[in-house]
Design an enzyme around this catalytic site. Structure first.
Site, PDB file in Angstrom:
ATOM      1  N   ASP A   9       0.844  -1.197   0.000  1.00 56.36           N
ATOM      2  CA  ASP A   9       0.000   0.000   0.000  1.00 56.36           C
ATOM      3  C   ASP A   9       0.880   1.248   0.000  1.00 56.36           C
ATOM      4  O   ASP A   9       2.002   1.212  -0.504  1.00 56.36           O
ATOM      5  CB  ASP A   9      -0.929  -0.043   1.222  1.00 56.36           C
ATOM      6  CG  ASP A   9      -2.282   0.589   0.958  1.00 56.36           C
ATOM      7  OD1 ASP A   9      -2.317   1.823   0.803  1.00 56.36           O
ATOM      8  OD2 ASP A   9      -3.292  -0.132   0.910  1.00 56.36           O
TER       9      ASP A   9
ATOM     10  N   HIS B  62      -3.506   6.238   3.720  1.00 55.33           N
ATOM     11  CA  HIS B  62      -4.347   5.118   3.291  1.00 55.33           C
ATOM     12  C   HIS B  62      -3.838   3.783   3.849  1.00 55.33           C
ATOM     13  O   HIS B  62      -4.590   2.999   4.436  1.00 55.33           O
ATOM     14  CB  HIS B  62      -4.420   5.072   1.765  1.00 55.33           C
ATOM     15  CG  HIS B  62      -5.339   4.018   1.232  1.00 55.33           C
ATOM     16  ND1 HIS B  62      -4.936   2.722   1.008  1.00 55.33           N
ATOM     17  CD2 HIS B  62      -6.647   4.073   0.882  1.00 55.33           C
ATOM     18  CE1 HIS B  62      -5.953   2.020   0.532  1.00 55.33           C
ATOM     19  NE2 HIS B  62      -7.007   2.816   0.443  1.00 55.33           N
TER      20      HIS B  62
ATOM     21  N   SER C  16     -11.442  -0.816  -0.172  1.00 57.66           N
ATOM     22  CA  SER C  16     -10.137  -0.953   0.481  1.00 57.66           C
ATOM     23  C   SER C  16     -10.292  -1.348   1.936  1.00 57.66           C
ATOM     24  O   SER C  16      -9.590  -2.223   2.452  1.00 57.66           O
ATOM     25  CB  SER C  16      -9.380   0.377   0.416  1.00 57.66           C
ATOM     26  OG  SER C  16      -8.947   0.681  -0.871  1.00 57.66           O
TER      27      SER C  16
END
Length: 779
Positions: A153, A186, A374
């Site tokens: 990620d 994120h 996600s």
């Protein structure tokens, strides 16, 4: 070979995912996630965090300063991988289940832990643990310890207090220059959903004791990334395999120039996928699956439509199907979120999980709301980590299969194009599935016995001793997935009920055919049987002097010969056979008249086939045979002209051997009784009343072989090893019940007929009472 089109799409991905959509309520965030409106989300988060007393910010902290300009020629990824890690296969707490050891007995259960005790504010804060029933797993002691999840990620904030302890710095890697960072938050948010600490504040992840291996490769400086994403992705898979990761989380999607996900339906066949991704990358994917790495992919935030191309790859690459899963996001109402893509043609390897307004950690400290597939993918990765942590004996493919086959069905019945297999449910995933078996050897499924037919059913004075001896032992049983669960062994011992009364026929034979007075010489044949009720022993209609002879079982036939060896001195030989179970008795007795009293000493042996001290062993405990040598002494003391006081005591030593879980036993036991009888001068009938305590254990030991678990899976292959442990368990004295008995017998020529009623002290009203009869013939 990788074509220019794939490189262009990769570059388009970099720009598209960095541009928020200004006209939507949920802004598209990087790599497939969405955040709530900053104003609305911040207010809601602040209120929630205040309510639960959690520390942290309700908005993102200011991002760290950007890294210095990169070297024009980025170095190749470090080819030296860290040593293998991951779970070590140690036995962890298991879901403890109740058992019914023998048909007809009341259910004996060990209640699982209190799931409600884990549903605290920290658990509820993230808004994802509750919908997947994670507390049921925590109640049994599993939190993900030993599991390793790689997160490919934007990186992870290594200083966040919710992640620092679970981030494995030695295995983590950045494909950009400088230390591990997360410029967008994120990856940090995703990692928090998977494994944020359970520390009493804020929120915690699905698997709060799992380890995170951060692989930062997305949203880095473009000059370092362009044209290298595939190589980084491939390297990340290899690093994950080498490190022993159980799961690799991929909360991102490919998008086109308009920011729309690239759908799997845009690729006609396997050749098209190989053209897009390149044969090297496809080969690495297949290799990672072969090495049992489970890859979790976000289906994409496509506002409906098919799963993304990465998530749906098993449609075209069949080698991935057992180790690959596409995840769609559910809204707060538990139904498919409007922004989420659907499973579509990828439904056979697709799951649904909470993904809307989930609270997790943010880069720079604090917490934030985010929504997207996600987030849903991270929930699935954390759930897989829990399964692998709790059941190291299963492969990753089996863990994924369990999660799919136990999912809560949504939408159309069965697997459908919206929800795939349905919403993950950890309560169902952790429960045993299919027939439960006791493994009886060191090799999986080589010799098994069904749990439902396994157990020990014993008289009260024996059952309580066995239960106490086994109270510290747990028996491992396996379900349909060959997962190991633990059953308290003490729960597999039941107290005998109506199905197995134990008449004591020798109490007829040793008295002979005469009414009152000394036992006469002669040869006697006796037979007795229960009439009705559910007491644990057949009443004695003549006197209370049976002792260990009562172990010969139901509906036995007894033969006795009494001969006089001197005046007032008699010698007896008795043999009995239990027709139902093959139990046998042989004894010698000596009776003497001393004044008007009668004293008897008896020495004998009881042989029990498939039993011990009246207990019966079934299934995994079967194959037990025992021999009990006993010594009995009794006295009949006159009271007045026609009354008699009866006293009896019996002590025994038992040796047993078995071919099941009970290998051998050495026990001491005893039985006592006291009663009064009176003979009618007119009819010769006898009436009796008294108290007796049946055979009960006074001490000894049991040698048992206990299956304690299953060996850990290795290299993608489930172990065939069943771990066993031999133990010698001390057996203490058991509290035996007291039976109140009433008997009546009459002479019928050369025969005697007796009837009796017995009631167990302390038994509930309407229970513990039985009736029996017996007849004895003199030849």
């Amino acid at each position: 070979m990788r074509f220019a089109s794939s490189l262009l799409l990769t570059t388009a991905l970099s720009f598209a995912i960095a541009l928020p959509a200004q006209s939507q309520e949920f802004r598209t965030v990087r790599v497939g996630g969405e955040t709530a409106s900053p104003l609305l989300g911040g207010a809601l988060l602040a209120l929630l965090m205040f309510a639960i007393g959690a520390a942290g910010s309700d908005t993102r902290a200011a991002p760290p300063a950007p890294p210095p300009p990169p070297d024009p020629t980025p170095p190749d990824p470090d080819p030296v991988y860290a040593p293998p890690g991951g779970y070590q296969g140690s036995l962890r707490p298991r879901y403890v289940i109740g058992v019914t050891p023998y048909a007809g007995d009341p259910r004996l259960s060990a209640e699982p832990g209190d799931a409600g005790g884990f549903e605290v504010p920290e658990y509820l804060a993230g808004q994802f643990a509750g919908p997947i029933n994670a507390a049921t797993r925590y109640a049994e002691g599993a939190f993900g310890a030993g599991a390793l999840v790689s997160v490919f990620d934007t990186g992870v904030d290594p200083a966040h207090p919710e992640l620092a302890a679970n981030l494995t710095n030695g295995l983590s890697h950045s494909y950009f220059s400088g230390p591990m960072t997360d410029l967008t938050g994120h990856g940090t948010h995703v990692a928090g959903i998977i494994a944020a600490l359970r520390d009493g504040s804020g929120m915690h992840g699905v698997a709060p004791e799992a380890q995170i291996m951060a692989l930062r490769a997305i949203d880095g400086p473009e000059s370092e990334r362009s044209g290298r994403f595939y190589e980084n992705w491939e390297d990340a898979m290899l690093r994950s395999v080498e490190a022993g990761a159980d799961v690799m989380n991929n909360s991102w999607t490919f998008v086109d120039q308009n920011g729309d996900p690239l759908r799997i339906t845009g690729f006609a066949d396997r050749a098209a996928a190989v053209t897009f991704f390149g044969s090297d990358l496809i080969g690495t994917m297949a290799y990672s699956a072969q090495q049992d790495l489970v890859s979790v992919y976000a289906a994409g935030n496509g506002n409906g439509g098919e799963s993304s191309v990465a998530a749906g790859l098993p449609l075209l690459i069949s080698e991935l199907r057992d180790h690959w899963v596409s995840v769609v996001a559910l809204g707060e109402d538990g139904l498919i979120a409007d922004y989420s893509s659907r499973c579509g043609v990828a439904m056979s390897w697709c799951l649904a999980a909470p993904g809307t307004n989930l609270i997790s950690v943010s880069a720079g400290g604090g917490y934030e709301f985010q929504s997207g597939s996600s987030m849903a993918a991270a929930v699935v990765s954390g759930s897989l980590a829990l399964l692998k942590s709790n059941f190291p004996e299963i492969t990753g493919a089996t863990a994924l299969r369990i999660l799919k086959e136990t999912a809560r069905d949504l939408g159309e019945a069965g697997v459908d194009a919206v929800y795939g297999h349905g919403a993950i449910d950890l309560a169902a995933a952790m429960r045993p599935v299919g027939v439960l078996n006791v493994q009886m050897s060191g090799v999986m499924n080589e010799r098994v016995a069904p749990l439902s037919g396994s157990g020990i059913v014993a008289p009260a004075g024996v059952a309580s001793a066995f239960q106490a001896a086994l109270s510290t032992s747990r028996l491992a049983v396996t379900d349909g997935y060959d997962r190991s669960f633990q059953v308290p062994m003490a729960a597999m011992v039941g107290t005998e009920g109506v199905t197995s009364p134990l008449p004591d026929l020798t109490r007829f034979t040793m008295r002979g055919a005469s009414l009152g007075g000394p036992v006469e010489t002669g040869t006697y044949l006796s037979r007795g049987a229960p009439v009705a009720g559910n007491a644990l022993a057949m009443p004695d209609p003549s006197r209370f002097s049976g002792g260990h002879a009562g172990l010969i079982g139901d509906r036995a036939v007894s033969f006795t010969h009494m001969g006089e060896v001197a005046s007032g001195l008699r010698f007896g030989v008795t043999g009995a056979h239990g027709a139902a179970d093959g139990t046998g008795l042989a004894s010698l007795s000596l009776s003497a008249d001393i004044g008007s009293a009668l004293f008897t000493v008896e020495s004998g042996r009881v042989s029990e086939r498939d039993g011990m001290l009246g207990a019966r062993f079934h299934g995994a405990f079967g194959g037990v045979s025992a021999t009990t040598e006993f010594l009995r002494a009794s006295a009949d003391l006159p009271l007045g002209r026609s009354g008699t006081l009866h006293l009896n005591a019996s002590a025994g030593e038992t040796s047993a051997s078995g071919t099941g879980l009970l290998r051998s036993a050495h026990l001491r036991s005893e039985s006592v009784g006291i009663g009064l009888s009176r003979v009618s001068d007119r009819t010769g009938s006898r009436m009796s009343i008294g108290l007796s305590r049946p055979v009960s254990v006074r001490g000894g030991e049991l040698d048992v072989l206990v299956p304690i678990g299953v060996g850990a899976a290795a290299d993608g292959v489930a172990s065939s090893e069943v771990r066993t442990q031999s133990a010698t368990l001390g057996v203490g004295a058991a509290e035996a019940p007291i039976d109140l008995q009433f008997g009546y017998e009459v002479p019928l020529g050369a025969a005697r007929l007796g009837v009796a009623v017995s009631h167990r002290a302390g038994a509930p009203a309407g229970q513990g009472t039985s009736a029996s009869f017996g007849v004895s013939f003199k030849f």
